[in-house]
Design a protein around this motif. Structure first.
Motif, PDB file in Angstrom:
ATOM      1  N   ILE A 268       0.837  -1.207   0.000  1.00 28.05           N
ATOM      2  CA  ILE A 268       0.000   0.000   0.000  1.00 28.05           C
ATOM      3  C   ILE A 268       0.867   1.250   0.000  1.00 28.05           C
ATOM      4  CG2 ILE A 268      -1.683   1.331   1.330  1.00 28.05           C
ATOM      5  CD1 ILE A 268      -2.766  -1.363   2.383  1.00 28.05           C
ATOM      6  N   ALA A 269       1.870   1.284   0.858  1.00 23.73           N
ATOM      7  CA  ALA A 269       2.728   2.462   0.955  1.00 23.73           C
ATOM      8  C   ALA A 269       3.527   2.681  -0.323  1.00 23.73           C
ATOM      9  CB  ALA A 269       3.669   2.320   2.145  1.00 23.73           C
ATOM     10  N   SER A 270       3.990   1.614  -0.964  1.00 19.10           N
ATOM     11  CA  SER A 270       4.791   1.757  -2.170  1.00 19.10           C
ATOM     12  C   SER A 270       3.965   2.295  -3.332  1.00 19.10           C
ATOM     13  CB  SER A 270       5.409   0.415  -2.554  1.00 19.10           C
ATOM     14  OG  SER A 270       4.411  -0.532  -2.896  1.00 19.10           O
ATOM     15  N   ILE A 271       2.697   1.910  -3.413  1.00 20.89           N
ATOM     16  CA  ILE A 271       1.832   2.397  -4.491  1.00 20.89           C
ATOM     17  C   ILE A 271       1.545   3.885  -4.321  1.00 20.89           C
ATOM     18  CG2 ILE A 271      -0.480   2.227  -5.479  1.00 20.89           C
ATOM     19  CD1 ILE A 271      -0.410  -0.769  -4.787  1.00 20.89           C
ATOM     20  N   VAL A 272       1.241   4.308  -3.102  1.00 20.00           N
ATOM     21  CA  VAL A 272       0.893   5.707  -2.854  1.00 20.00           C
ATOM     22  C   VAL A 272       2.090   6.627  -3.094  1.00 20.00           C
ATOM     23  CG1 VAL A 272       0.117   7.341  -1.096  1.00 20.00           C
ATOM     24  CG2 VAL A 272      -0.920   5.067  -1.223  1.00 20.00           C
ATOM     25  N   THR A 273       3.274   6.192  -2.739  1.00 21.99           N
ATOM     26  CA  THR A 273       4.458   7.057  -2.834  1.00 21.99           C
ATOM     27  C   THR A 273       5.257   6.859  -4.119  1.00 21.99           C
ATOM     28  OG1 THR A 273       5.796   5.411  -1.636  1.00 21.99           O
ATOM     29  CG2 THR A 273       4.684   7.104  -0.322  1.00 21.99           C
ATOM     30  N   LEU A 274       4.746   6.082  -5.052  1.00 21.58           N
ATOM     31  CA  LEU A 274       5.493   5.798  -6.279  1.00 21.58           C
ATOM     32  C   LEU A 274       5.896   7.047  -7.068  1.00 21.58           C
ATOM     33  CD1 LEU A 274       6.710   3.747  -8.178  1.00 21.58           C
ATOM     34  CD2 LEU A 274       4.464   3.475  -9.269  1.00 21.58           C
ATOM     35  N   PRO A 275       5.019   8.060  -7.242  1.00 20.06           N
ATOM     36  CA  PRO A 275       5.443   9.259  -7.989  1.00 20.06           C
ATOM     37  C   PRO A 275       6.681   9.932  -7.407  1.00 20.06           C
ATOM     38  CG  PRO A 275       3.059   9.249  -7.748  1.00 20.06           C
ATOM     39  CD  PRO A 275       3.582   8.130  -6.898  1.00 20.06           C
ATOM     40  N   PHE A 276       6.777   9.996  -6.096  1.00 18.64           N
ATOM     41  CA  PHE A 276       7.945  10.604  -5.476  1.00 18.64           C
ATOM     42  C   PHE A 276       9.182   9.720  -5.635  1.00 18.64           C
ATOM     43  CE2 PHE A 276       4.310  12.308  -3.016  1.00 18.64           C
ATOM     44  CZ  PHE A 276       4.462  13.643  -3.374  1.00 18.64           C
ATOM     45  N   ASP A 277       8.985   8.416  -5.719  1.00 19.41           N
ATOM     46  CA  ASP A 277      10.104   7.514  -5.969  1.00 19.41           C
ATOM     47  C   ASP A 277      10.648   7.738  -7.371  1.00 19.41           C
ATOM     48  OD1 ASP A 277      11.771   5.125  -5.357  1.00 19.41           O
ATOM     49  OD2 ASP A 277      10.638   4.288  -7.017  1.00 19.41           O
ATOM     50  N   VAL A 278       9.761   7.959  -8.329  1.00 19.55           N
ATOM     51  CA  VAL A 278      10.189   8.228  -9.707  1.00 19.55           C
ATOM     52  C   VAL A 278      10.988   9.523  -9.770  1.00 19.55           C
ATOM     53  CG1 VAL A 278       9.376   8.753 -12.044  1.00 19.55           C
ATOM     54  CG2 VAL A 278       8.268   6.941 -10.722  1.00 19.55           C
ATOM     55  N   VAL A 279      10.513  10.557  -9.067  1.00 18.78           N
ATOM     56  CA  VAL A 279      11.204  11.850  -9.065  1.00 18.78           C
ATOM     57  C   VAL A 279      12.581  11.709  -8.428  1.00 18.78           C
ATOM     58  CG1 VAL A 279      11.187  14.183  -8.115  1.00 18.78           C
ATOM     59  CG2 VAL A 279       9.101  13.217  -9.070  1.00 18.78           C
ATOM     60  N   LYS A 280      12.652  11.048  -7.285  1.00 18.56           N
ATOM     61  CA  LYS A 280      13.921  10.892  -6.584  1.00 18.56           C
ATOM     62  C   LYS A 280      14.931  10.125  -7.439  1.00 18.56           C
ATOM     63  CE  LYS A 280      16.497   8.275  -3.427  1.00 18.56           C
ATOM     64  NZ  LYS A 280      16.947   6.868  -3.461  1.00 18.56           N
ATOM     65  N   THR A 281      14.482   9.047  -8.076  1.00 21.92           N
ATOM     66  CA  THR A 281      15.369   8.255  -8.911  1.00 21.92           C
ATOM     67  C   THR A 281      15.861   9.054 -10.104  1.00 21.92           C
ATOM     68  OG1 THR A 281      14.239   6.212  -8.256  1.00 21.92           O
ATOM     69  CG2 THR A 281      15.560   6.141 -10.259  1.00 21.92           C
TER      70      THR A 281
END
Length: 365
Positions: A268-281
């Motif tokens: 659940i947490a990984s799905i919600v925060t995925l956009p910020f993970d893309v930006v950080k990467t």
């Protein structure tokens, strides 16, 4: 199937997992275990998680290198199950641990061919340098969470059910702040082909040319991803664990219950925060590539601007790139880490109780 109702009948004074298992003994450590024992439990979980998840990412990178060969200066993301790392290609396929050896038709085929042609140890290539950062970060994170959660539950009173949310967020801020400079220094060392012996020179060079703030480049995007992730993860994990214990009439959560709760909350947490993970990467990849080409590192530092650029280039779906790979990797990593950590804490708690019992018997004799 997790377990039959009524099967678990062990004693536990708090379903949230951070219980005071020996409240009658005022001399016992907080939560039944000491901070050092918490560190040992989290360290064990970090190492086990890395050992189990790293081969999946090594195979993924090898498959990517086969489809789209990495040119010199290109960066890619490598994850050991605990944290992401940016790796810089030096001379095309010069790094043996991801250089393609033959043709892989799929994930299983890659596992078999890599093991047969290069040995099983190659599945854990690149693990030692990442563990140097991942293990300390995990130890800091989990130990701080336990300590903060215990304090907040007492101070928050009737709202103690929100303690895991705040404790997880605060603990993540601390660990991310400590590790962020090390991540960027390591990326700089890789890009400029410098050894670990030259670490002090790298730090002095970065501070002289760009100042202290350069060591925390991408820190904001990292917090935007990791802090909400941690807050949601711990809140959902504790709630899910308590619900499963109640549903199966189990007062002490079993390994399977903690594993299931960890996997679901992590997903659940990984799905919600995925956009910020893309930006950080994206930002860290840009930094690594600019460093490798000796160009200016003054890229857009605004998370909002990076998001706008991603949407303009790839549409809204670009913010959710890598959805399945992230989910497949994060869910088992979270499950393995938390269940191993809980198992370690339970082991030390029983050890402390037995030790206290022996001490009491000797004193009364």
């Amino acid at each position: 199937m997790i377990t039959d109702k009524g099967q678990c009948n062990k004693s536990c004074s708090d379903l949230l997992g951070f219980e005071m298992s020996s409240q009658k003994s005022s001399s016992g450590p907080k939560g039944g275990i000491t901070p050092f024992q918490q560190m040992v439990a989290s360290c064990s979980g970090a190492i086990l998680t890395s050992l189990l998840v790293t081969p999946l990412d090594v195979v993924k990178i090898r498959l990517q290198a086969q489809k789209i060969p990495f040119p010199k200066g290109k960066c890619f993301v490598y994850c050991n199950g605990l944290m992401d790392h940016i790796c810089v290609c030096e001379n095309g396929n010069s790094k043996a641990w991801y250089k393609a050896s033959g043709h892989f038709s799929g994930t299983l085929d890659a596992f078999i061919k890599i093991t047969r042609m290069e040995g099983i140890r190659s599945l854990w290539s690149g693990l030692p340098p990442t563990l140097m950062m991942a293990v300390p970060a995990t130890v800091i994170y989990f130990t701080c969470y336990d300590q903060l959660c215990a304090v907040l539950k007492v101070r928050m009173g009737d709202r103690s059910d929100l303690a895991p949310l705040f404790a997880g967020a605060i603990a993540r801020v601390g660990s991310a702040t400590v590790i962020s400079p090390l991540e960027l220094i390591r990326t700089k060392m890789q890009a400029e082909k410098q050894s670990y012996r030259e670490l002090s020179a790298v730090i002095r060079s970065a501070l002289h040319s760009e100042g202290w703030r350069s060591l925390w480049r991408g820190w904001g995007a990292t917090l935007l991803r990791d802090v909400p992730f941690s807050a949601m993860y711990w809140f959902n994990y504790e709630k899910g664990k308590a619900w499963l214990c109640e549903y199966y009439s189990c007062t002490d959560p079993t390994f399977t219950i903690t594993f299931t709760a960890g996997a679901l909350s992590g997903s659940i947490a990984s799905i919600v925060t995925l956009p910020f993970d893309v930006v950080k990467t994206k930002r860290q990849v840009e930094l690594g590539e600019l460093k490798s080409m000796n160009l200016s590192t003054q890229v857009s530092s605004s998370t909002y601007n990076v998001m706008k650029r991603i949407v303009a280039e790839n549409g809204v779906s670009g913010l959710f790139a890598g959805f399945m790979p992230r989910l497949i990797k994060v869910a088992p990593a979270c499950a393995i880490m938390i269940s191993t950590y809980e198992f370690g804490k339970a082991f030390f708690r029983r050890y402390n109780q037995q030790k206290q019992g022996v001490t009491q018997l000797q004193s009364s004799a």
